[in-house]
Design an enzyme around this catalytic site. Structure first.
Site, short mmCIF file in Angstrom:
data_model
loop_
_atom_site.label_atom_id
_atom_site.label_comp_id
_atom_site.label_asym_id
_atom_site.label_seq_id
_atom_site.Cartn_x
_atom_site.Cartn_y
_atom_site.Cartn_z
N CYS A 112 8.23 65.90 131.02
CA CYS A 112 7.72 64.82 132.04
C CYS A 112 8.29 63.44 131.60
O CYS A 112 7.94 62.48 132.45
CB CYS A 112 6.18 64.83 131.95
P1 NAD Z 1 3.39 72.98 138.70
O1 NAD Z 1 2.85 71.81 139.41
O2 NAD Z 1 4.38 73.68 139.73
O3 NAD Z 1 2.48 73.89 137.79
C1 NAD Z 1 1.88 73.43 136.91
C2 NAD Z 1 0.56 74.55 136.51
O4 NAD Z 1 -0.16 74.43 137.91
C3 NAD Z 1 0.97 75.87 136.61
O5 NAD Z 1 -0.12 76.38 135.68
C4 NAD Z 1 0.77 76.64 137.86
O6 NAD Z 1 0.68 77.84 137.88
C5 NAD Z 1 -0.31 75.77 138.41
N1 NAD Z 1 -0.21 75.61 139.90
C6 NAD Z 1 0.62 75.79 140.76
N2 NAD Z 1 0.11 75.33 142.04
C7 NAD Z 1 -0.97 75.53 141.87
C8 NAD Z 1 -2.05 75.28 142.82
N3 NAD Z 1 -1.68 75.09 144.34
N4 NAD Z 1 -3.43 75.08 142.44
C9 NAD Z 1 -3.59 75.09 141.04
N5 NAD Z 1 -2.68 75.16 139.96
C10 NAD Z 1 -1.42 75.40 140.64
O7 NAD Z 1 4.49 72.25 137.52
P2 NAD Z 1 5.75 73.05 136.77
O8 NAD Z 1 6.87 72.89 137.86
O9 NAD Z 1 5.15 73.97 136.02
O10 NAD Z 1 5.73 72.03 135.72
C11 NAD Z 1 6.77 70.74 135.76
C12 NAD Z 1 5.96 69.42 136.28
O11 NAD Z 1 4.72 69.28 135.16
C13 NAD Z 1 6.92 68.34 136.32
O12 NAD Z 1 6.71 67.51 137.52
C14 NAD Z 1 6.58 67.67 134.83
O13 NAD Z 1 6.83 66.30 134.90
C15 NAD Z 1 5.05 67.78 134.92
N6 NAD Z 1 4.36 67.60 133.74
C16 NAD Z 1 3.62 66.65 133.51
C17 NAD Z 1 3.42 66.08 132.10
C18 NAD Z 1 2.26 65.01 131.77
O14 NAD Z 1 1.62 64.96 130.74
N7 NAD Z 1 2.34 64.14 132.71
C19 NAD Z 1 3.38 67.16 131.09
C20 NAD Z 1 4.26 68.22 131.29
C21 NAD Z 1 4.75 68.41 132.42
#
Ligand code: NAD
Length: 525
Positions: free
Chosen positions: A294
């Protein structure tokens, strides 16, 4: 790990109230090593919306007894979890590398962050201070107490599959909450292993629950649990898009979640910067973990007087960097999962004719036909991508505006400080940021003007320490902060108490003693 059936490849599943579920109402999947796609890491039994809701009920049932345990004793559980993680550091780090392809030294660092977090919070069990506050009346005393929120549902991304979850789980538990953790479906074996370390640390049944489920089932289950009054706090780390859906859902239930979302992190290079240092920082920020942090560098914003020199050195350093097998000495390994490869290939289409591309012997997926000079290992065995530097980026480009999760870094030019600041903020994200300068005036003006929650001076955009507030603004989050003392406000609520021992009713604001003064008094002359 939680073996449900005997097999060479372990099977992992949700764990509710200490019991591993043996069915798979949400379907099955196989988690594979992204550096060696032929190598399965775990068979996964997925839960569904009902699993999520049941887990929240198990947490609800267990929470009051956990909250009744004195905080210093809860701190002891955190201490034991930290020790268990320390004893299993290498095994857990190897699993992180096998399942999501992070280079092994970075995986060790990630596990260390859990240990650091436990070390910080085990002592918080002996503090968790409230205050005694003077009353405006005699024979009356005011107090504040921190009260656990209740049940915390924690949903996390898989690019930091153990460190980021621990930022939520450890303080939430220490504060007397019960938790339901829903990790990313592409890091289930790692999650199951961390869950075992938590469960062996002394937490009573139901205080810690693990749900393996996909996004839509998680959302439906969370909605059901919120409707049923089973969840008091949601912690979400993931994409800005899903974060806004979670925010809307929680808002409808009059709850404010922790939202830690995507980033488009700027790195400003001033004309007075140490250029070699800036290049080193840009290389690690942009391409470490294959740009899948991120806090990865989005756009390097470079003063026009040094732009060409910076670009030449950055391109040379990127060309020389070693990509490949994450168990070897590499800058970065594979994409975490096929979904990130697919999205990355789409983002490469944002490159326009007015851009120039640098940094590798090709773009896109690294294969025998599209090789990367100096690649370590067999590129066709996994999902590896070329590092890509795109120069000529402007504020009008989608490449500037969107988070591009992968090994791609934009380079933009600026003429004066205000323009650099406008470029650092103009995309609307606000997670991390960096400035390279030898002038304190630039450093402090940047800190004051940048919208990011985190600012580095002469350092990479990534590399959080476990006791400094972590979090973003704008499209990167709703201002909640993790880590250190600041996260305590997410997992406790302040309760105030007043105790009147005057033996009569004293009315606030009305029965307050007056302090006579001559307010017409003026100095002579
Ligand atoms: P994502 O939003 O697709 O998924 C994150 C989590 O949410 C997963 O466990 C997924 O199963 C769940 N999820 C997906 N759709 C959902 C819904 N509709 N309702 C509830 N849960 C749901 O993200 P990703 O692609 O797995 O991860 C990458 C993203 O995460 C990037 O945008 C990255 O920048 C961000 N990230 C942010 C931080 C931070 O601390 N700011 C840290 C790590 C990653």
């Amino acid at each position: 790990m939680n073996a449900v059936v005997a097999s060479a490849v372990p099977t992992v599943s949700s764990i509710l109230a200490g019991r591993a579920l043996a069915d798979a109402p949400g379907g099955r999947l196989t988690s594979v090593n992204p550096a060696r796609l032929e190598e399965p890491v775990a068979e996964v039994l997925l839960g569904d919306a009902a699993t999520m809701c049941d887990a929240c009920r198990a947490a609800r049932d267990a929470q009051p007894a956990w909250a009744a345990i004195p905080a210093p004793v809860r701190g002891r559980a955190i201490q034991q979890i930290g020790r268990l993680v320390e004893e299993n550091k290498e095994a857990l780090a190897r699993l992180v590398t096998r399942e999501i392809g992070k280079p092994y030294p970075e995986s060790l660092g990630e596990v260390q962050e859990i240990i650091d977090t436990c070390n910080f919070f085990l002592g918080e069990g002996r503090r968790l201070y409230g205050q005694t506050v003077p009353s405006e009346m005699p024979d009356k005393q005011l107090f504040t107490f921190r009260v656990p929120v209740g049940v915390a549902a924690i949903i996390t991304a898989g690019n930091f599959p153990v460190a980021v979850p621990s930022w939520y789980l450890v303080p939430a538990l220490l504060c007397g909450n019960a938790v339901v953790w829903k990790p990313a479906e592409y890091a289930p074996a790692t999650a199951a292993a961390l869950a075992q370390l938590f469960l062996h640390g002394g937490l009573p049944e139901g205080v810690f629950n693990l749900v393996l489920a996909d996004g839509p089932q998680t959302f439906a289950g969370l909605e059901r649990a919120l409707d049923a009054g089973l969840v008091d706090k949601v912690g979400f780390t993931g994409s800005s898009q899903v974060g806004s859906e979670i925010g809307a859902l929680c808002g409808r239930h009059v709850q404010s979640p922790c939202l830690e979302l995507g980033g488009k992190n700027p790195l400003v290079v001033m004309p007075d910067a140490d250029l070699d240092l800036a290049v080193e920082g840009a290389l690690f920020s942009g391409f470490g973990t294959a740009g899948q942090r991120c806090t990865s560098l989005g756009t390097a914003i470079v003063h026009e007087s040094i732009h060409d020199e910076f670009l030449a050195r950055f391109a040379a350093a990127t060309e020389a960097a070693v990509v490949g097998d994450p168990m070897r000495d590499v800058l970065y390994g594979p994409m975490i999962h096929q979904r990130f490869l697919d999205r990355f290939l789409e983002w490469l289409e944002l490159i326009q004719p007015h851009h120039a591309v640098h940094g590798s012997t090709g773009t896109g997926r690294i294969t025998a036909e599209n090789p990367r000079a100096g690649f370590v290992g067999d590129p066709d065995a996994g999902i590896f991508c070329h590092p890509t530097i795109v120069s000529g980026v402007t504020a009008q480009d989608d490449l500037y505006k969107l988070e591009t999760f992968g090994p791609i870094v934009g380079v933009a030019k600026f003429a004066d400080f205000d323009e650099a600041l406008a470029l650092a903020n103009g995309h609307g994200y606000g997670l991390s940021s960096s400035i390279y300068t030898t002038n304190p005036k630039h450093a402090f003006r940047f800190r004051a003007g940048v919208s990011a929650g985190m600012v580095s001076v002469n350092n990479s955009t990534s590399g959080a320490e476990a006791h400094l507030p972590f979090g973003g603004n704008g499209k990167s989050g709703n201002g909640s902060r993790q880590s250190g003392i600041w996260v305590l406000d997410q997992f406790t609520r302040w309760q105030s108490m007043n105790w009147d021992y005057a033996g009569k009713l004293q009315k606030a604001q009305m029965d307050v003693a007056d302090v006579p003064a001559e307010l017409g008094f003026r100095l002579e002359g």
